[in-house]
Design a protein around this motif. Structure first.
Motif, PDB file in Angstrom:
ATOM      1  N   VAL A  27       0.870  -1.176   0.000  1.00  0.00           N
ATOM      2  CA  VAL A  27       0.000   0.000   0.000  1.00  0.00           C
ATOM      3  C   VAL A  27       0.910   1.230   0.000  1.00  0.00           C
ATOM      4  N   ALA A  28       0.789   2.048  -1.051  1.00  0.00           N
ATOM      5  CA  ALA A  28       1.654   3.233  -1.161  1.00  0.00           C
ATOM      6  C   ALA A  28       1.125   4.336  -0.259  1.00  0.00           C
ATOM      7  N   ASP A  29       1.960   4.804   0.680  1.00  0.00           N
ATOM      8  CA  ASP A  29       1.492   5.913   1.515  1.00  0.00           C
ATOM      9  C   ASP A  29       2.588   6.952   1.743  1.00  0.00           C
ATOM     10  N   ASP A  30       3.529   7.027   0.802  1.00  0.00           N
ATOM     11  CA  ASP A  30       4.534   8.090   0.937  1.00  0.00           C
ATOM     12  C   ASP A  30       4.197   9.205  -0.048  1.00  0.00           C
TER      13      ASP A  30
ATOM     14  N   MET B  73      14.862   5.882  -4.828  1.00  0.00           N
ATOM     15  CA  MET B  73      13.977   6.043  -5.980  1.00  0.00           C
ATOM     16  C   MET B  73      13.502   4.670  -6.489  1.00  0.00           C
ATOM     17  N   GLY B  74      14.396   3.702  -6.488  1.00  0.00           N
ATOM     18  CA  GLY B  74      14.028   2.347  -6.899  1.00  0.00           C
ATOM     19  C   GLY B  74      12.917   1.784  -6.010  1.00  0.00           C
ATOM     20  N   LEU B  75      13.067   1.984  -4.692  1.00  0.00           N
ATOM     21  CA  LEU B  75      12.040   1.510  -3.754  1.00  0.00           C
ATOM     22  C   LEU B  75      10.717   2.226  -4.036  1.00  0.00           C
ATOM     23  N   LYS B  76      10.812   3.537  -4.276  1.00  0.00           N
ATOM     24  CA  LYS B  76       9.609   4.330  -4.567  1.00  0.00           C
ATOM     25  C   LYS B  76       8.938   3.858  -5.858  1.00  0.00           C
ATOM     26  N   TRP B  77       9.747   3.592  -6.850  1.00  0.00           N
ATOM     27  CA  TRP B  77       9.196   3.151  -8.131  1.00  0.00           C
ATOM     28  C   TRP B  77       8.456   1.801  -7.972  1.00  0.00           C
ATOM     29  N   ILE B  78       9.047   0.902  -7.185  1.00  0.00           N
ATOM     30  CA  ILE B  78       8.396  -0.393  -6.922  1.00  0.00           C
ATOM     31  C   ILE B  78       7.043  -0.155  -6.235  1.00  0.00           C
ATOM     32  N   VAL B  79       7.061   0.646  -5.191  1.00  0.00           N
ATOM     33  CA  VAL B  79       5.849   0.863  -4.406  1.00  0.00           C
ATOM     34  C   VAL B  79       4.721   1.459  -5.261  1.00  0.00           C
TER      35      VAL B  79
ATOM     36  N   TRP C 147      25.513  -4.464  -4.592  1.00  0.00           N
ATOM     37  CA  TRP C 147      25.582  -5.024  -5.953  1.00  0.00           C
ATOM     38  C   TRP C 147      24.564  -6.137  -6.189  1.00  0.00           C
ATOM     39  N   ALA C 148      24.062  -6.766  -5.142  1.00  0.00           N
ATOM     40  CA  ALA C 148      23.007  -7.777  -5.329  1.00  0.00           C
ATOM     41  C   ALA C 148      22.248  -7.961  -4.025  1.00  0.00           C
ATOM     42  N   ILE C 149      21.021  -7.478  -4.001  1.00  0.00           N
ATOM     43  CA  ILE C 149      20.193  -7.593  -2.794  1.00  0.00           C
ATOM     44  C   ILE C 149      18.816  -8.112  -3.207  1.00  0.00           C
ATOM     45  N   ILE C 150      18.334  -9.128  -2.534  1.00  0.00           N
ATOM     46  CA  ILE C 150      16.967  -9.606  -2.776  1.00  0.00           C
ATOM     47  C   ILE C 150      16.070  -9.081  -1.660  1.00  0.00           C
ATOM     48  N   TYR C 151      14.998  -8.418  -2.040  1.00  0.00           N
ATOM     49  CA  TYR C 151      13.993  -7.954  -1.083  1.00  0.00           C
ATOM     50  C   TYR C 151      12.708  -8.725  -1.309  1.00  0.00           C
ATOM     51  N   SER C 152      12.020  -9.100  -0.234  1.00  0.00           N
ATOM     52  CA  SER C 152      10.654  -9.579  -0.422  1.00  0.00           C
ATOM     53  C   SER C 152       9.761  -8.339  -0.523  1.00  0.00           C
ATOM     54  N   GLN C 153       8.614  -8.526  -1.166  1.00  0.00           N
ATOM     55  CA  GLN C 153       7.694  -7.423  -1.448  1.00  0.00           C
ATOM     56  C   GLN C 153       7.407  -6.544  -0.227  1.00  0.00           C
ATOM     57  N   ASP C 154       7.124  -7.182   0.916  1.00  0.00           N
ATOM     58  CA  ASP C 154       6.664  -6.442   2.096  1.00  0.00           C
ATOM     59  C   ASP C 154       7.682  -5.457   2.666  1.00  0.00           C
TER      60      ASP C 154
ATOM     61  N   PRO D 223       8.036  -1.153   0.934  1.00  0.00           N
ATOM     62  CA  PRO D 223       7.388   0.049   1.461  1.00  0.00           C
ATOM     63  C   PRO D 223       7.838   0.403   2.870  1.00  0.00           C
ATOM     64  N   ARG D 224       8.211  -0.594   3.648  1.00  0.00           N
ATOM     65  CA  ARG D 224       8.656  -0.311   5.019  1.00  0.00           C
ATOM     66  C   ARG D 224       9.999   0.409   5.003  1.00  0.00           C
ATOM     67  N   LEU D 225      10.914  -0.041   4.126  1.00  0.00           N
ATOM     68  CA  LEU D 225      12.202   0.647   3.996  1.00  0.00           C
ATOM     69  C   LEU D 225      11.997   2.060   3.465  1.00  0.00           C
ATOM     70  N   LEU D 226      11.125   2.185   2.461  1.00  0.00           N
ATOM     71  CA  LEU D 226      10.887   3.485   1.840  1.00  0.00           C
ATOM     72  C   LEU D 226      10.388   4.498   2.862  1.00  0.00           C
TER      73      LEU D 226
END
Ligand SMILES: *[C@@H]1O[C@H](CO)[C@@H](O)[C@H](O)[C@H]1NC(C)=O
Ligand SMILES: *[C@@H]1O[C@H](CO)[C@@H](O)[C@H](O)[C@H]1NC(C)=O
Ligand SMILES: *[C@@H]1O[C@H](CO)[C@@H](O)[C@H](O)[C@H]1NC(C)=O
Ligand SMILES: *[C@@H]1O[C@H](CO)[C@@H](O)[C@H](O)[C@H]1NC(C)=O
Ligand SMILES: *[C@@H]1O[C@H](CO)[C@@H](O)[C@H](O)[C@H]1NC(C)=O
Length: 334
Positions: free
Chosen positions: A54-57, A160-166, A242-249, A252-255
């Motif tokens: 859920v985008a809330d930023d 910005m990458g996190l924001k774009w995903i969200v 250089w290589a990080i895997i994030y799960s979906q959840d 937005p929490r990091l962002l």
């Protein structure tokens, strides 16, 4: 008597050999990854407990940049309302045209379960700006933000990458953040995510080659950090960028936290160290999934089975190395 026990021993050896051969063939033939994550600190999702972004930023704010906009903003995820497995965001320097071209032609080929976009800032060189515009028209895979692309602006790019995903790709189950000079063994990675982990996604996953107990460098160097920028002597446990895997959840929490904290220019330490601790997500070690520098030379000799054993190359690969290793991977039949 002696003869009898010899026969029994021989019999045992034969049975053991048979079992070993059977197990080996089973694993190799059915392509089951032999490496596993011990004591996972994340949880796997099933069909009935998926997560949702859920985008809330504030869309037009990027940390301390007001009136932020996406100068170029493709929508590769828009027609996947049911979601897809993996969105790859590759941080790239605008001038690295060749890196992007190699990635598009090797591991970054788009398919239904994976998409790739390149994250760039703005260039002050008009020729590079034109090049980016052209590339975007041809491939539709450039995401450009309204900040100057510079070394000390890496954190803007990552956030910005996190924001774009969200806001523009919230249905991706997993997100891989990569640099533009690495190789991803994509078939292996997709198998890992959908079989070893879960095709429905995971929760609380930030995975990489984890770095622990790293000192903040105070002497003059590329990574020099003043006490004013970062006070503690050591960085928290973090994931090199250089290589990080994030799960979906976690995205937005990091962002959300990143938007409110003061800017710190070392993006991986800031996001996967400082902020990951604030949202209380442990970092999962994937060191055993990374191709060793030594194995790069011997990959051919090690044979195709070895292709199944790694998910990422080390960082700082040459474009020829990426092309060569990809050739071995694509010759290998899954
Ligand atoms: C989701 O459900 C699966 C079973 O389908 C279970 O193993 C897992 O722990 C659940 N995860 C969470 C985060 O609730
Ligand atoms: C999504 O579908 C619409 C309608 O079919 C189409 O116009 C659009 O180009 C598609 N977007 C992508 C990224 O493929
Ligand atoms: C851009 O390219 C033109 C033609 O190749 C060249 O003359 C000019 O110096 C370049 N500008 C910059 C800023 O590199
Ligand atoms: C971009 O494309 C235009 C038109 O196709 C071409 O004239 C120009 O040279 C290209 N610029 C670069 C930097 O590739
Ligand atoms: C980072 O981006 C901002 C916003 O575009 C800009 O003002 C600043 O000069 C950039 N930093 C560097 C080191 O270029």
């Amino acid at each position: 008597m002696a003869e009898g026990s010899d026969i029994i021993i021989l019999h045992k050896i034969l049975i053991t050999a048979f079992v070993i051969t059977f197990v080996y063939n089973y694993y190799t033939e059915y392509g089951i990854t032999i490496i596993e994550i011990e004591n996972p600190t994340f949880s796997l999702l099933g069909p009935f407990n998926t997560t949702q972004i859920v985008a809330d930023d504030n869309y037009n704010q990027l940390i301390d940049i007001d009136q932020f906009t996406f100068k170029i903003n493709p929508q590769p995820c828009e027609n996947y309302s049911a979601g897809f497995l993996l969105m790859i965001i590759v941080t790239s320097n605008p001038s690295n045209y060749e890196n992007r071209e190699v990635i598009r032609n090797t591991w970054g080929k788009n398919q239904d379960s994976t998409k790739v976009v390149f994250l760039v800032g703005e260039s002050e060189n008009i020729n590079i700006t034109n090049q980016i515009t052209n590339e975007s028209k041809s491939f539709g895979d450039i995401v450009q933000g309204s900040f100057i692309d510079a070394y000390r602006n890496m954190t803007y790019k990552h956030v910005m990458g996190l924001k774009w995903i969200v806001h523009h790709c919230p249905k991706a189950k997993y997100i891989l953040k990569a640099d533009d000079d690495i190789l991803v063994n994509l078939p292996q990675m997709l198998r890992f995510l959908s079989r070893e982990l879960s095709p429905w996604g995971a929760k609380d996953l930030i995975a990489c080659r984890v770095r622990e107990h790293t000192k903040a460098l105070r002497y003059k160097s590329k990574w020099q950090v003043t006490e004013k920028e970062y006070a503690p002597e050591y960085y928290p446990t973090y994931c090199p960028g250089w290589a990080i895997i994030y799960s979906q959840d976690v995205v937005p929490r990091l962002l959300k936290v990143a938007q409110d904290l003061p800017y710190f220019w070392i993006d991986d330490v800031h996001i996967t160290g400082v902020i990951a601790e604030k949202i209380d997500v442990p970092r999962t070690q994937l060191a055993s999934f990374i191709l060793s520098t030594i194995s790069i030379q011997t990959l051919k000799a090690l044979g195709p089975k070895y292709i199944q054993q790694f998910m990422f190359s080390p960082p700082d690969m040459s474009l020829n190395q990426i092309t060569d290793i990809w050739k071995l991977i694509s010759e290998y039949k899954y």
